[in-house]
Motif scaffolding. Structure first.
Motif, PDB file in Angstrom:
ATOM      1  N   ILE A  10       0.833  -1.201   0.000  1.00  0.00           N
ATOM      2  CA  ILE A  10       0.000   0.000   0.000  1.00  0.00           C
ATOM      3  C   ILE A  10       0.871   1.256   0.000  1.00  0.00           C
ATOM      4  N   GLY A  11       0.769   2.036  -1.066  1.00  0.00           N
ATOM      5  CA  GLY A  11       1.398   3.362  -1.081  1.00  0.00           C
ATOM      6  C   GLY A  11       0.476   4.287  -0.312  1.00  0.00           C
ATOM      7  N   ALA A  12       0.594   4.261   1.010  1.00  0.00           N
ATOM      8  CA  ALA A  12      -0.332   5.001   1.877  1.00  0.00           C
ATOM      9  C   ALA A  12       0.137   6.425   2.133  1.00  0.00           C
ATOM     10  N   TYR A  13       1.415   6.697   1.869  1.00  0.00           N
ATOM     11  CA  TYR A  13       1.978   7.990   2.276  1.00  0.00           C
ATOM     12  C   TYR A  13       1.269   9.209   1.685  1.00  0.00           C
ATOM     13  N   PRO A  14       0.703   9.157   0.425  1.00  0.00           N
ATOM     14  CA  PRO A  14      -0.004  10.354  -0.040  1.00  0.00           C
ATOM     15  C   PRO A  14      -1.366  10.547   0.634  1.00  0.00           C
ATOM     16  N   CYS A  15      -1.802   9.548   1.406  1.00  0.00           N
ATOM     17  CA  CYS A  15      -3.038   9.693   2.190  1.00  0.00           C
ATOM     18  C   CYS A  15      -2.735  10.049   3.644  1.00  0.00           C
ATOM     19  N   ALA A  16      -1.495   9.934   4.041  1.00  0.00           N
ATOM     20  CA  ALA A  16      -1.146  10.140   5.453  1.00  0.00           C
ATOM     21  C   ALA A  16      -1.240  11.616   5.842  1.00  0.00           C
ATOM     22  N   PRO A  17      -1.648  11.909   7.068  1.00  0.00           N
ATOM     23  CA  PRO A  17      -1.685  13.297   7.522  1.00  0.00           C
ATOM     24  C   PRO A  17      -0.333  14.016   7.363  1.00  0.00           C
ATOM     25  N   SER A  18       0.772  13.268   7.537  1.00  0.00           N
ATOM     26  CA  SER A  18       2.102  13.888   7.420  1.00  0.00           C
ATOM     27  C   SER A  18       2.351  14.441   6.021  1.00  0.00           C
ATOM     28  N   PHE A  19       1.664  13.886   5.009  1.00  0.00           N
ATOM     29  CA  PHE A  19       1.805  14.379   3.632  1.00  0.00           C
ATOM     30  C   PHE A  19       1.347  15.836   3.554  1.00  0.00           C
ATOM     31  N   HIS A  20       0.419  16.189   4.451  1.00  0.00           N
ATOM     32  CA  HIS A  20      -0.094  17.564   4.502  1.00  0.00           C
ATOM     33  C   HIS A  20       0.375  18.289   5.773  1.00  0.00           C
ATOM     34  N   GLN A  21       1.502  17.805   6.323  1.00  0.00           N
ATOM     35  CA  GLN A  21       2.122  18.439   7.509  1.00  0.00           C
ATOM     36  C   GLN A  21       1.156  18.566   8.699  1.00  0.00           C
ATOM     37  N   LYS A  22       0.352  17.532   8.918  1.00  0.00           N
ATOM     38  CA  LYS A  22      -0.567  17.543  10.059  1.00  0.00           C
ATOM     39  C   LYS A  22       0.150  17.063  11.327  1.00  0.00           C
ATOM     40  N   SER A  23      -0.583  17.000  12.432  1.00  0.00           N
ATOM     41  CA  SER A  23       0.023  16.693  13.729  1.00  0.00           C
ATOM     42  C   SER A  23       0.469  15.235  13.837  1.00  0.00           C
ATOM     43  N   GLU A  24       1.382  15.018  14.770  1.00  0.00           N
ATOM     44  CA  GLU A  24       1.858  13.648  15.020  1.00  0.00           C
ATOM     45  C   GLU A  24       0.719  12.777  15.560  1.00  0.00           C
ATOM     46  N   GLU A  25      -0.197  13.385  16.321  1.00  0.00           N
ATOM     47  CA  GLU A  25      -1.335  12.627  16.853  1.00  0.00           C
ATOM     48  C   GLU A  25      -2.206  12.075  15.719  1.00  0.00           C
ATOM     49  N   GLU A  26      -2.480  12.924  14.713  1.00  0.00           N
ATOM     50  CA  GLU A  26      -3.267  12.466  13.561  1.00  0.00           C
ATOM     51  C   GLU A  26      -2.521  11.369  12.809  1.00  0.00           C
ATOM     52  N   GLU A  27      -1.205  11.528  12.695  1.00  0.00           N
ATOM     53  CA  GLU A  27      -0.386  10.540  11.995  1.00  0.00           C
ATOM     54  C   GLU A  27      -0.450   9.186  12.711  1.00  0.00           C
TER      55      GLU A  27
END
Length: 310
Positions: A10-27
């Motif tokens: 799964i190439g999940a990284y473009p769906c990850a919150p970190s892709f949009h610089q969101k919080s570590e908690e969301e990640e």
């Protein structure tokens, strides 16, 4: 290993919150939900300096221990090309070709380090035949790619090498504009390197969904078909026109050209060949989307692949 019972990469990284610089908690919550999702064999993960913005160990700590990783060079390759369009393994600019080979040396050391600590964790590296964007000479790009491969394959790798085909420099309105598949197959013929066909990247090349199947058939005829990745493209809407923005499957994304039937065609073509891996790479286009929606895109993609293989 056949993908039929092994789950998906799964190439999940473009769906990850970190892709949009969101919080570590969301990640953390994103990976927690993904970990509870069936039919995941592991992750396709880019490597810039590290495999995750919060570091390699963070990723390993927050994902299941039995998940495997396919490292992709595409994100860092494109990041470097934004600053210098000559950067790439197939670049006729010798300085930028060597800079790219040095980046692959970093990848090799990173992968070997991880596999020493976690045996069998990284199963493959997806490499890319990126030419000098300002030199349209295919022969020179092919020659440069051959020189890069000769050096890279002389190193001691602890994972498989897989060439991910991107839309070609000879295609219609190139997005990536990398080496044509004919030339890729010519260069890798003597190496233990297989080809990954990415549905969108082949479709974009000819602005024609039939090209993904044609490329899959061509790689199979050459005895080089090693992987299938499903990533969509659209003609309109927020994922753009013929963009390489990893649109989800239709009908989850109403404008997507990628359907379960298209995936079925590619799996049917690959049937007799045990693929090294197969999977999805999908993007959450809305930077403010919540974790549930980010995970829902990926779960829908997994469901589409399961349906395609019935």
């Amino acid at each position: 290993m056949s993908v039929n019972n092994a789950g998906y990469i799964i190439g999940a990284y473009p769906c990850a919150p970190s892709f949009h610089q969101k919080s570590e908690e969301e990640e953390k919550e994103f990976w927690r939900q993904l970990a509870d999702t069936p039919d995941i064999r592991g992750l396709e993960q880019p490597c810039l300096e590290h495999l995750h913005p919060l570091g390699d160990e963070w990723l390993l700590r927050h994902t299941p221990g039995d998940w495997q990783i396919v490292v992709t060079a595409i994100m860092e390759t494109m990041r470097r090309r934004a600053a210098n369009s000559a950067f790439g393994l197939a670049s006729s600019d010798e300085e930028q070709r060597k800079a790219c080979v040095a980046y692959y040396r970093h990848l090799q050391q990173k992968i070997n380090h991880i596999n020493t600590a976690h045996a069998g964790k990284v199963i493959a590296l997806e490499l890319h035949a990126a030419p000098n964007a300002s030199n349209p000479n295919v022969a020179q790009a092919t020659d440069a790619f051959a020189r890069s491969l000769k050096e890279i394959t002389s190193w001691d790798w602890s994972c498989d090498l897989v060439l991910e085909h991107c839309d070609a420099m000879t295609g219609i309105a190139p997005r990536k504009g990398f080496l044509p598949l004919d030339n890729v197959l010519e260069v890798i013929a003597g190496y233990d390197i297989s080809v990954c066909i990415n549905w969108a990247r082949s479709t974009i090349e000819g602005q024609n969904p039939a090209l993904a199947l044609a490329h899959t058939q061509q790689a199979k005829r050459a005895g080089k078909l090693g992987a299938l990745m499903f990533s969509g493209t659209t003609l309109a809407g927020e994922y753009g026109e013929w963009q390489d923005l990893h649109a989800p499957f239709a009908p989850f994304c109403p404008q997507s050209l990628m359907t379960t039937d298209h995936a079925r065609e590619l799996f049917a073509c690959a049937k007799a060949e045990p693929l090294q891996f197969a999977g999805i790479k999908l993007l959450e286009i809305n930077a403010n989307a919540d974790v549930n929606h980010r995970v829902a895109i990926l779960r829908d993609g997994i469901a589409a692949l399961n349906k395609a293989k019935l």
